[in-house]
Design an enzyme around this catalytic site. Structure first.
Site, PDB file in Angstrom:
ATOM      1  N   MET A   1       0.796  -1.217  -0.075  1.00 36.46           N
ATOM      2  CA  MET A   1      -0.069  -0.063   0.116  1.00 36.46           C
ATOM      3  C   MET A   1       0.806   1.162   0.035  1.00 36.46           C
ATOM      4  O   MET A   1       1.864   1.327   0.661  1.00 36.46           O
ATOM      5  CB  MET A   1      -0.955   0.157   1.052  1.00 36.46           C
ATOM      6  CG  MET A   1      -2.014  -0.931   1.191  1.00 36.46           C
ATOM      7  SD  MET A   1      -3.171  -0.907   2.573  1.00 36.46           S
ATOM      8  CE  MET A   1      -1.887  -1.109   4.041  1.00 36.46           C
TER       9      MET A   1
ATOM     10  N   ARG B   1       6.398   0.166   8.813  1.00 39.53           N
ATOM     11  CA  ARG B   1       5.202  -0.056   7.995  1.00 39.53           C
ATOM     12  C   ARG B   1       5.514   0.509   6.500  1.00 39.53           C
ATOM     13  O   ARG B   1       4.556   0.288   5.775  1.00 39.53           O
ATOM     14  CB  ARG B   1       3.900   0.179   8.828  1.00 39.53           C
ATOM     15  CG  ARG B   1       3.828  -0.519  10.111  1.00 39.53           C
ATOM     16  CD  ARG B   1       2.537   0.218  10.692  1.00 39.53           C
ATOM     17  NE  ARG B   1       1.209   0.042   9.921  1.00 39.53           N
ATOM     18  CZ  ARG B   1       0.336  -0.783   9.798  1.00 39.53           C
ATOM     19  NH1 ARG B   1       0.722  -2.102  10.651  1.00 39.53           N
ATOM     20  NH2 ARG B   1      -0.518  -0.663   9.140  1.00 39.53           N
ATOM     21  N   ASN B   2       6.355   1.526   6.414  1.00 38.97           N
ATOM     22  CA  ASN B   2       6.373   2.230   5.283  1.00 38.97           C
ATOM     23  C   ASN B   2       7.522   2.023   4.201  1.00 38.97           C
ATOM     24  O   ASN B   2       7.942   2.802   3.447  1.00 38.97           O
ATOM     25  CB  ASN B   2       6.401   3.687   5.584  1.00 38.97           C
ATOM     26  CG  ASN B   2       5.329   4.067   6.387  1.00 38.97           C
ATOM     27  OD1 ASN B   2       4.080   4.043   5.912  1.00 38.97           O
ATOM     28  ND2 ASN B   2       5.336   4.338   7.658  1.00 38.97           N
TER      29      ASN B   2
ATOM     30  N   LYS C   1       4.039  24.869 -12.925  1.00 38.48           N
ATOM     31  CA  LYS C   1       3.016  26.118 -12.606  1.00 38.48           C
ATOM     32  C   LYS C   1       2.297  26.052 -13.873  1.00 38.48           C
ATOM     33  O   LYS C   1       2.599  26.053 -14.991  1.00 38.48           O
ATOM     34  CB  LYS C   1       3.631  27.424 -12.657  1.00 38.48           C
ATOM     35  CG  LYS C   1       2.583  28.537 -12.374  1.00 38.48           C
ATOM     36  CD  LYS C   1       3.178  29.780 -12.350  1.00 38.48           C
ATOM     37  CE  LYS C   1       2.195  31.021 -12.238  1.00 38.48           C
ATOM     38  NZ  LYS C   1       2.796  32.177 -12.844  1.00 38.48           N
TER      39      LYS C   1
END
Length: 651
Positions: free
Chosen positions: A48, A324-325, A493
């Site tokens: 995830m 967890r990342n 931009k």
């Protein structure tokens, strides 16, 4: 076994391999020592990409995660181009059902879109009866972590990374503040730089506070009906559980989080816990076929932040503790560590993740004398000092000290532009992609005129009259930034201006282009009329800022749209940048006092009698206006209040 003049990476998981590939693409000689443990964090993951769904608190970790999520589309594209493999990247959004209604305050400050009990079931049918609502996080997504690791290993081999399989590092030999070699089960290995990326096993090599957090997971097979989609099409991130649908009907269910040391294996209690949580969230899966169980160790730290950067020795770098990342943070970790090794460039964000933070304690427990934060002095580009607010401007996860953006057009010559930019102390400079690409008058050599190691380039789509033109030029702008060394620059931009007389932006074309560019991974900063409804729509599609005009470009009319800009500022949850029309430093300060997050000023500086002095004045005015906004003005009254006391007067 002896290799010299090499970068040695200890750890062959996703973090180690991502760093290896990045370094190799930059021309380095890289050796990876891979222990070949099947229980790495790369396996104990569902892939995830969910900084918002996981509700990471605002702070350095969230900044790092968002920055990495922005890098993901291009990072995946690069690996797919190298290997031809599908990484299962899917920016599908994540639905986060809940069992308890959040407070109104939580709803107002959450990054997601709140869905009530009825609406959440429109997004996903079949949810359990306990679900009372949920959040929709449109920018989160997923990858197949196993396919990512496979692609990284294949890319590393194709590029010529020396992968040493089955190597267990026993210790690091040090002398005079440097690592001289590593001792392994296959002998001694020497290099110039050593990177420890061995996840939970890092503490077995160095005394770092990284411990294994076991995670158990399982996969089930979703039922398939010909000519119909699978029951679950998007990630469900419920309380204490998540369901991640893969291609071909595989559904990942995870995960436990067990601080049990090195205790191995799947357990009946762990699997039972997963199934109970999953069926409460989505009852139908109770009858689906189980395909697989597995488990692994995530590397946890006491504060649940990774350890990144130099550690103890001049040539030792740590990249571990991602907990967890790890999957989400792989692109940004690889980029930051490669910059550290190749360019000796320490990104300021790394200061939050240094390994010595666990061993450095405050020297005094005295209460600070100052009740309010005091602005600090910072060094400017030209050696002077100016006051700066202690808060940072954050756009798409990137931090900036200065809240002034400038441009490069309309200056008398390149030298004056360079001096003006330096005097203003700005950190973001916008560049017209078309004019640089075509060497338009005044833009010859412009791309090389500024130090892009210090200035963040903001490519703009000036001159584009349609959404299609703007999208094409934005892509060219991203490539231009990369060619100039800003490989992770996804800013643009966005200007869509069909009107040649008043140069007013096209709201419909701007929104159309923004939607497409956001999906392509750009951090879009759209230039718009001061239209609060359009600003909110652009925020909803995922723009990084909105940039309402104060008055037409280059008109010098000042802020004519104050009322609408104030509404935009009040309603916005993303930075608001006042762009166009500002003519004097007092107006720049006024915009900041209104609560704008930044201002973009070009003509008022470039066309001034002395652009260098005007650039400095605009920079100082921006700082003053921001400090005034933070300080809070006194209320307006219809009567006078004496500033001196009325008691104790001399008679």
């Amino acid at each position: 076994m002896n290799a010299t003049k090499d970068i040695i990476i200890i750890g062959g998981g996703i973090i180690g391999m991502a760093i290896a590939v990045d370094l190799k693409l930059r021309g380095a000689s890289v050796t990876v020592c891979d222990r070949n443990f099947p229980q790495t964090a790369s396996v104990a993951a569902a892939g995830m990409l969910a900084p918002h769904a996981e509700e990471i608190s605002p702070g350095p970790l969230l900044d790092l995660c968002l920055k990495s999520r922005w890098l993901y589309p291009e990072w995946v594209r690069k690996l797919q181009d190298l290997t031809g493999l599908d990484l299962g990247y899917n920016p599908c959004g994540i639905l986060a059902p809940v069992y308890d209604l959040p407070s109104v305050d939580v709803r107002n400050h959450n990054q997601g879109q709140w869905l009530d009990k009825t609406a959440v079931r429109l997004y996903q049918t079949g949810l359990g009866d306990d679900v009372v609502g949920g959040w929709w996080y449109s920018e989160d997504g997923q990858v197949d972590n196993r396919q990512v690791l496979q692609a990284l290993r294949q890319a590393a081999k194709q590029l010529g990374v020396n992968i040493r399989e089955g190597v267990t590092v026993q210790t690091l030999q040090q002398k005079n503040g440097k690592v001289t070699s590593i001792l392994t089960n296959q002998g001694e290995l020497e290099g110039n730089t050593y990177i420890l990326a061995s996840g939970s096993w890092a503490s077995q090599i160095l005394p770092v506070p990284v411990r294994p957090i076991k995670g158990q997971m399982l996969a089930v097979k979703m039922p398939y009906t010909p000519n119909e989609p699978y029951p679950l099409q998007r990630v469900l991130y419920g309380p204490s559980t998540y369901l991640v649908p893969r291609q071909h009907g595989r559904l990942i269910i995870g995960a436990t989080s067990e601080d049990v040391g090195w205790t191995p294996h799947n357990t009946p209690q762990g699997i039972e816990t997963l199934i109970k949580r999953a069926t409460r969230l989505y009852p139908d899966l109770a009858n689906w076929e189980i395909e697989e169980f597995w488990w692994g160790y995530r590397p946890g730290t006491p504060d649940e932040l990774p350890i990144l950067g130099y550690y103890g020795c001049d040539n030792l770098i740590l990249a571990t503790g991602h907990y967890r990342n790890g999957i989400l943070l792989a692109p940004i970790t690889a980029s930051l560590i490669a910059d550290l090794v190749i360019n000796q460039k320490i990104d300021p964000i790394l200061n939050n993740f240094q390994g010595d933070r666990f061993y450095t304690q405050p020297t005094s427990s005295m209460t600070p004398f100052n009740v309010y934060p005091v602005p600090t002095a910072i060094n400017s580009n030209n050696g002077n000092s100016s006051l700066s607010s202690p808060d940072d401007l954050i756009i798409a996860g990137r931090k900036f000290r200065s809240r002034l953006m400038t441009g490069t057009g309309k200056y008398p010559n390149i030298a004056v532009m360079q001096e003006s930019v330096a005097a203003s102390e700005c950190e973001i400079v916008t560049v017209a992609v078309r004019r640089v690409q075509t060497n338009a008058p005044g833009h010859e050599g412009l791309a090389e005129a500024l130090d892009w190691n210090k200035i963040w380039m903001l490519p703009n789509t000036a001159g584009c009259k349609t959404a299609e033109e703007a999208i094409r030029v934005a892509r060219l702008g991203r490539e231009m930034a990369r060619l100039l060394g800003q490989e992770d620059n996804n800013f643009v931009k966005l200007e869509v201006i069909p009107d040649s007389k008043y140069l007013l932006p096209d709201p419909i074309g701007t929104l159309e282009a923004a939607e497409i560019l956001v999906k392509e991974g750009f951090a879009v900063l759209p230039y718009i009329n001061a239209d609060p409804i359009l600003a909110k729509r652009l925020e909803e599609v995922g723009c990084a800022t909105v940039m309402p005009l104060g008055s037409p470009i280059g008109s010098g009319q000042g802020i004519r749209t104050r009322a609408n800009i104030e509404i935009i500022i009040e309603e916005a949850n993303i930075p608001v940048v006042v762009d166009a029309g500002i003519r004097t430093p007092s107006e720049a300060s006024q915009a900041m006092e209104m609560g704008a997050d930044a201002v973009l000023i070009n003509s008022a500086i470039a066309l001034a009698k002395n652009p260098v002095l005007m650039g400095k004045a605009m920079g100082m005015a921006t700082v003053a206006g921001r400090l005034a906004y933070l300080g809070g003005r006194i209320p307006v009254k219809d009567y006078a209040i004496a500033s001196s006391p009325l008691t104790g007067t001399v008679v």
